[in-house]
Design an enzyme around this catalytic site. Structure first.
Site, PDB file in Angstrom:
ATOM      1  N   PRO A   1      51.386  69.599  54.745  1.00  0.00           N
ATOM      2  CG  PRO A   1      49.375  69.227  55.832  1.00  0.00           C
ATOM      3  CD  PRO A   1      50.617  70.024  55.901  1.00  0.00           C
TER       4      PRO A   1
ATOM      5  CE  LYS B   1      55.976  64.498  47.529  1.00  0.00           C
ATOM      6  NZ  LYS B   1      55.376  63.282  47.004  1.00  0.00           N
TER       7      LYS B   1
HETATM    8  P1  FAS Z   1      54.588  60.322  64.275  1.00  0.00           P
HETATM    9  O1  FAS Z   1      54.398  61.670  64.917  1.00  0.00           O
HETATM   10  O2  FAS Z   1      53.490  59.747  63.451  1.00  0.00           O
HETATM   11  O3  FAS Z   1      54.901  59.223  65.414  1.00  0.00           O
HETATM   12  C1  FAS Z   1      55.732  59.523  66.507  1.00  0.00           C
HETATM   13  C2  FAS Z   1      55.351  58.594  67.633  1.00  0.00           C
HETATM   14  O4  FAS Z   1      56.260  58.827  68.722  1.00  0.00           O
HETATM   15  C3  FAS Z   1      53.942  58.857  68.152  1.00  0.00           C
HETATM   16  O5  FAS Z   1      53.203  57.659  68.224  1.00  0.00           O
HETATM   17  C4  FAS Z   1      54.188  59.460  69.534  1.00  0.00           C
HETATM   18  O6  FAS Z   1      53.168  59.110  70.474  1.00  0.00           O
HETATM   19  C5  FAS Z   1      55.526  58.831  69.925  1.00  0.00           C
HETATM   20  N1  FAS Z   1      56.236  59.615  70.940  1.00  0.00           N
HETATM   21  C6  FAS Z   1      56.371  60.954  70.999  1.00  0.00           C
HETATM   22  N2  FAS Z   1      57.038  61.307  72.127  1.00  0.00           N
HETATM   23  C7  FAS Z   1      57.346  60.146  72.767  1.00  0.00           C
HETATM   24  C8  FAS Z   1      58.025  59.841  73.982  1.00  0.00           C
HETATM   25  N3  FAS Z   1      58.495  60.803  74.772  1.00  0.00           N
HETATM   26  N4  FAS Z   1      58.155  58.542  74.344  1.00  0.00           N
HETATM   27  C9  FAS Z   1      57.665  57.558  73.531  1.00  0.00           C
HETATM   28  N5  FAS Z   1      56.992  57.774  72.388  1.00  0.00           N
HETATM   29  C10 FAS Z   1      56.837  59.063  72.014  1.00  0.00           C
HETATM   30  N6  FAS Z   1      51.357  63.824  56.306  1.00  0.00           N
HETATM   31  C11 FAS Z   1      50.875  63.667  55.062  1.00  0.00           C
HETATM   32  O7  FAS Z   1      51.602  63.205  54.179  1.00  0.00           O
HETATM   33  N7  FAS Z   1      49.580  64.035  54.772  1.00  0.00           N
HETATM   34  C12 FAS Z   1      48.732  64.535  55.732  1.00  0.00           C
HETATM   35  O8  FAS Z   1      47.585  64.847  55.469  1.00  0.00           O
HETATM   36  C13 FAS Z   1      49.201  64.705  57.048  1.00  0.00           C
HETATM   37  N8  FAS Z   1      48.379  65.188  58.037  1.00  0.00           N
HETATM   38  C14 FAS Z   1      48.881  65.352  59.304  1.00  0.00           C
HETATM   39  C15 FAS Z   1      48.082  65.846  60.365  1.00  0.00           C
HETATM   40  C16 FAS Z   1      48.602  66.042  61.653  1.00  0.00           C
HETATM   41  C17 FAS Z   1      47.725  66.579  62.773  1.00  0.00           C
HETATM   42  C18 FAS Z   1      49.955  65.720  61.910  1.00  0.00           C
HETATM   43  C19 FAS Z   1      50.554  65.934  63.284  1.00  0.00           C
HETATM   44  C20 FAS Z   1      50.754  65.217  60.881  1.00  0.00           C
HETATM   45  C21 FAS Z   1      50.226  65.016  59.579  1.00  0.00           C
HETATM   46  N9  FAS Z   1      50.998  64.495  58.534  1.00  0.00           N
HETATM   47  C22 FAS Z   1      50.529  64.336  57.284  1.00  0.00           C
HETATM   48  C23 FAS Z   1      52.334  64.106  58.769  1.00  0.00           C
HETATM   49  C24 FAS Z   1      52.292  62.737  59.386  1.00  0.00           C
HETATM   50  O9  FAS Z   1      51.595  61.849  58.558  1.00  0.00           O
HETATM   51  C25 FAS Z   1      53.713  62.354  59.640  1.00  0.00           C
HETATM   52  O10 FAS Z   1      54.547  62.633  58.527  1.00  0.00           O
HETATM   53  C26 FAS Z   1      53.890  60.916  60.045  1.00  0.00           C
HETATM   54  O11 FAS Z   1      53.013  60.636  61.103  1.00  0.00           O
HETATM   55  C27 FAS Z   1      55.356  60.719  60.419  1.00  0.00           C
HETATM   56  O12 FAS Z   1      55.472  59.546  61.077  1.00  0.00           O
HETATM   57  P2  FAS Z   1      56.484  59.425  62.318  1.00  0.00           P
HETATM   58  O13 FAS Z   1      57.799  59.967  61.923  1.00  0.00           O
HETATM   59  O14 FAS Z   1      56.380  57.999  62.747  1.00  0.00           O
HETATM   60  O15 FAS Z   1      55.945  60.404  63.454  1.00  0.00           O
HETATM   61  C1  PHB Z   2      44.543  63.487  53.188  1.00  0.00           C
HETATM   62  O1  PHB Z   2      44.539  63.563  54.439  1.00  0.00           O
HETATM   63  O2  PHB Z   2      43.759  62.764  52.555  1.00  0.00           O
HETATM   64  C2  PHB Z   2      45.561  64.284  52.423  1.00  0.00           C
HETATM   65  C3  PHB Z   2      46.276  65.277  53.069  1.00  0.00           C
HETATM   66  C4  PHB Z   2      47.216  66.009  52.358  1.00  0.00           C
HETATM   67  C5  PHB Z   2      47.411  65.747  51.008  1.00  0.00           C
HETATM   68  C6  PHB Z   2      46.699  64.746  50.366  1.00  0.00           C
HETATM   69  C7  PHB Z   2      45.756  64.010  51.084  1.00  0.00           C
HETATM   70  O3  PHB Z   2      48.332  66.469  50.299  1.00  0.00           O
END
Ligand code: FAS
Ligand code: PHB
Length: 389
Positions: A292, A296
């Site tokens: 993160p 992106k």
């Molecule tokens: P997601 O993971 O958001 O969504 C996938 C969905 O599919 C979920 O709702 C899940 O329940 C569902 N699913 C999974 N298995 C399934 C099944 N068998 N049947 C039906 N549904 C199912 N990105 C940033 O840019 N900045 C950040 O700070 C940041 N922090 C993050 C912290 C964490 C803990 C995580 C895990 C990710 C973080 N990310 C961050 C990345 C995050 O934002 C993702 O890029 C974003 O959620 C991507 O969206 P989706 O592709 O929709 O995947």
């Molecule tokens: C946030 O969760 O606010 C966040 C995380 C990662 C970044 C920027 C913001 O690079």
């Protein structure tokens, strides 16, 4: 049950795609494993590129974002002594929007009834069948009853741990991965941020990030071992560490308070290709993960579904096969450049156990170069606001 496109996952990828297809008059159905409340409770991304904000505007779902979001025209890198400002507005003429992923999800979910988007919440045992045919289907269960969903295409928007990527034969798919030897310990607290803009800090103790959700709610992270026991990190210890790592200027402005969320997330760089197999298309975290550090993850999900929705609409409306055939390579071109930037910033700002004094001096020299080179700051700025689609 039959539909045009079966979408697995109601995260940002799945819901933005569903709304885009519905807006074009198509019939998507979303199958989500979790409850609506669970999906809304997840604390994730915080920074939106124009790629993402443009989609919400295209869907007429950007009003609350513009009312409550924070436009940021710069951010800082901290090198342990000073802040180095990356002036996004001056260097690129653009900006980013600070508006939590939870809020994006709420706006997408609140619009579901009025837009006639069909979402099956708490769908269990989702399994894909015949994905390499023109008549793929998904079986699932809901409240103990088995169902079959027939569709012309399946969109795998099911995140890193979902079943869709795994439905592509191992003989077809290629995986590229780097797992980082640390994670991010994040806290959310209803205290004012220590600065008007985000601060990414490189410190001998480890990385720290000062972010926010609003003028009264802060989001902070510190680099920590992935197996960190959160019980060993009471709030005061986190505030103390943030004050050290963010440096004397910003660290001295931290307002402390009780955390309302505390979690540890692992960091990895991951790309799976191809993002298509027959009638199955992958989008978002199901196909790629970035650390993160470059903000992106969510924004790559947005560019994937921009390409995929355009291609699916062209197929259903004009019978155009070309855009679908070109989806994977087009999406991967932008994904790899974002993977590079996320890897670069992670490598620059974190302490690695295998680093010697030489690598640490390389980090210091890179930060010194950025502080004194407009060209270096411009490169970082154009990547941070998001490369063109
Ligand atoms: P997601 O993971 O958001 O969504 C996938 C969905 O599919 C979920 O709702 C899940 O329940 C569902 N699913 C999974 N298995 C399934 C099944 N068998 N049947 C039906 N549904 C199912 N990105 C940033 O840019 N900045 C950040 O700070 C940041 N922090 C993050 C912290 C964490 C803990 C995580 C895990 C990710 C973080 N990310 C961050 C990345 C995050 O934002 C993702 O890029 C974003 O959620 C991507 O969206 P989706 O592709 O929709 O995947
Ligand atoms: C946030 O969760 O606010 C966040 C995380 C990662 C970044 C920027 C913001 O690079």
């Amino acid at each position: 049950m039959k539909c045009d496109v079966a979408i697995v996952g109601a995260g940002p990828s799945g819901l933005i795609l569903a709304h885009l297809l519905r807006q074009a008059g198509l019939e998507p159905v979303v199958l989500e494993r979790r409850s609506k409340d669970y999906v809304l409770s997840r604390i994730r991304a915080g920074v939106l590129e124009k790629t993402t904000t443009n989609l919400l505007e295209r869907l007429n779902l950007a009003d609350r974002m513009h009312a409550e979001g924070l436009v940021h025209e710069g951010f800082h890198l901290a090198d342990g002594e000073k802040l180095i400002r990356i002036d996004l507005a001056e260097l690129t003429g653009s900006s980013v929007m600070v508006y939590g992923q939870s809020e994006v999800q709420r706006d997408l979910i609140d619009a579901i009834p009025a837009r006639g988007v069909e979402v099956v919440w708490e769908a269990d045992d989702v399994a894909l069948h015949d994905v390499d045919s023109d008549a793929p289907r998904i079986t699932y269960s809901k409240n103990g009853t088995s169902h079959t969903l027939e569709a012309r295409f399946i969109a795998g928007c099911d995140g890193f741990h979902g079943p869709c990527r795994k439905a592509i034969p191992e003989t077809v798919g290629v995986t590229h991965e780097r797992v980082y030897p640390f994670g991010w310990l994040g806290i959310l607290a209803d205290v004012p941020p220590c600065d008007d803009e985000l601060i990414y800090a490189n410190h001998a103790n480890g990385f720290a990030l000062a972010s926010m959700r609003s003028a009264t709610r802060s989001r902070y992270y510190i680099q920590a071992p992935v197996d960190t026991n959160l019980d060993e990190w009471p709030d005061e210890r986190i505030w103390d560490e943030l004050a050290v790592r963010l440096g004397p200027e910003a660290g001295g402005r931290i307002t402390r308070g009780a955390s309302i969320e505390k979690s540890i997330a692992p960091l990895r760089s991951f790309v799976f290709e191809p993002m298509r197999h027959g009638s199955l298309f992958l989008a978002g975290d199901s196909a790629h993960i970035v650390p993160p550090t470059g903000a992106k993850g969510l924004n790559l999900a947005a560019s994937d579904v921009t390409y995929l929705s355009d291609a699916l609409i062209a197929w259903f409306k004009q019978g155009d096969q070309n855009a679908l055939d070109g989806y994977s390579s087009r999406a991967l071109a932008r994904i790899w450049k974002s993977e590079r930037f996320s890897w670069y910033l992670t490598s620059l700002m974190h302490q690695f156990p295998e680093h010697s004094s030489f690598e640490r001096e390389m980090q210091r020299a890179e930060l010194d170069y950025i502080a004194n080179s407009r060209a270096a700051r411009e490169s970082i700025a154009e990547n941070y606001i998001g490369l063109p689609l």
